[in-house]
Design an enzyme around this catalytic site. Structure first.
Site, short mmCIF file in Angstrom:
data_model
loop_
_atom_site.label_atom_id
_atom_site.label_comp_id
_atom_site.label_asym_id
_atom_site.label_seq_id
_atom_site.Cartn_x
_atom_site.Cartn_y
_atom_site.Cartn_z
N TYR A 69 -1.60 -0.92 10.31
CA TYR A 69 -1.76 -1.24 8.89
C TYR A 69 -0.53 -0.77 8.11
O TYR A 69 0.03 -1.52 7.29
CB TYR A 69 -3.02 -0.55 8.36
N SER A 86 0.87 -1.19 0.00
CA SER A 86 0.00 0.00 0.00
C SER A 86 0.89 1.22 0.00
O SER A 86 2.04 1.17 0.47
CB SER A 86 -0.88 0.01 1.26
#
Ligand SMILES: NC(=O)c1ccc[n+]([C@@H]2O[C@H](COP(=O)([O-])OP(=O)(O)OC[C@H]3O[C@@H](n4cnc5c(N)ncnc54)[C@H](O)[C@@H]3O)[C@@H](O)[C@H]2O)c1
Length: 256
Positions: free
Chosen positions: A160, A146
């Site tokens: 995350y 990401s």
């Protein structure tokens, strides 16, 4: 050299819906024989059936990426169905529960996001690389990272982000370790993509949809199909000699 995956077998985790399903559809359209590995049995079977109805080849295997035994079984099922494992996409992932500032994040939420988003990628590669080596080497692996693994974001997603940064480090390490065996390993780093995961982030109060779009210099959210194209590039011969890279598909987010 082209984008064709004709005759190749591909194992894709987290492909019951969202970006993974878009990757499965695109790979099958390019001639790959696809195994969808997911905990969502209904969604996974429906995605595989839709690919079949469109003339592609796909099947579903239930696998939780936090389980090494499940991943070994998914690789075995791929080899039983299609003879070998040529391509692996390690895409399964979850949003951080809670959307909390770092000091408010619970240990439970940290452990869960690490288990799925980071350990899950390691366990997946462990099973996949073992098979690729047993085949005599060669293969391509594309991991889902990401933009949150590349730059700091003020979104309350520290766990995350750390997991995705770990995926990038793991990708680079594996690329170096197995370059001599013809196994390429890369990662894709999307910005904000329109999926159920985005809906969860909006529902958790991390941001609203317009706020999410303004994170991109382009002001436009990204579609799962657009991200899938980059996975095709990295899985196919179009990217021969590209390995150890973390490629942003982030509408310019990491450039700032
Ligand atoms: N949507 C975004 O904006 C965005 C941005 C960057 C990266 N990503 C990453 O893309 C990947 C896919 O996300 P998405 O947006 O398509 O989400 P999604 O929620 O639509 O799909 C995730 C899929 O993973 C599966 N999954 C979850 N936990 C699993 C487990 N333990 N084992 C096996 N499968 C499991 C789910 O059942 C689902 O099918 C994730 O790794 C996510 O972190 C998403």
């Amino acid at each position: 050299m082209d984008s064709s995956l004709a005759g190749r077998s591909a194992l894709i985790t987290g492909a019951a819906q969202g970006i993974g399903a878009a990757i499965a559809r695109l790979f099958a359209a390019q001639g790959a024989r696809v195994v969808i590995a997911d905990i969502d049995e209904g969604g996974g079977k429906a995605t595989a059936a839709a690919i079949g109805e469109g003339g592609g080849e796909a099947r579903f295997v239930r696998a939780d990426v936090t389980s090494g035994a499940d991943l070994d079984a998914a690789v075995r099922a791929t080899v039983a169905a299609y003879g070998r494992l040529d391509i692996a996409v390690n895409n399964a992932g979850i949003e951080e529960q809670g959307g909390s500032a770092l000091h408010e994040l619970t240990e439970e939420a940290w452990d869960r996001v690490m288990a799925v988003n980071l350990k899950g990628v390691w366990l997946s590669m462990k099973a996949e690389i073992t098979q690729m080596l047993a085949q005599g080497g060669s293969g391509t692996i594309v991991n889902m990272a990401s933009v949150a693994g590349l730059v700091g974001l003020p979104l309350g997603i520290s766990g995350y982000s750390a997991a995705k940064g770990g995926v990038i480090a793991l990708t680079r390490t594996a690329a170096i370790e197995y370059a001599g065996q013809g196994i390429r390993v890369n990662a894709v780093c999307p910005g904000v993509v329109r999926t159920a995961l985005l809906d969860q982030a909006i529902n958790a109060g991390i941001f609203t949809e317009p706020e999410a779009a303004t994170l991109h210099p382009t002001g436009v959210l990204i579609s799962p199909q657009d991200v899938a194209q980059t996975f095709l590039y990295l899985a196919s011969e179009m990217s021969n000699h590209v390995t150890g890279q973390a490629l942003p598909v982030d509408a310019g987010m990491a450039a700032g």
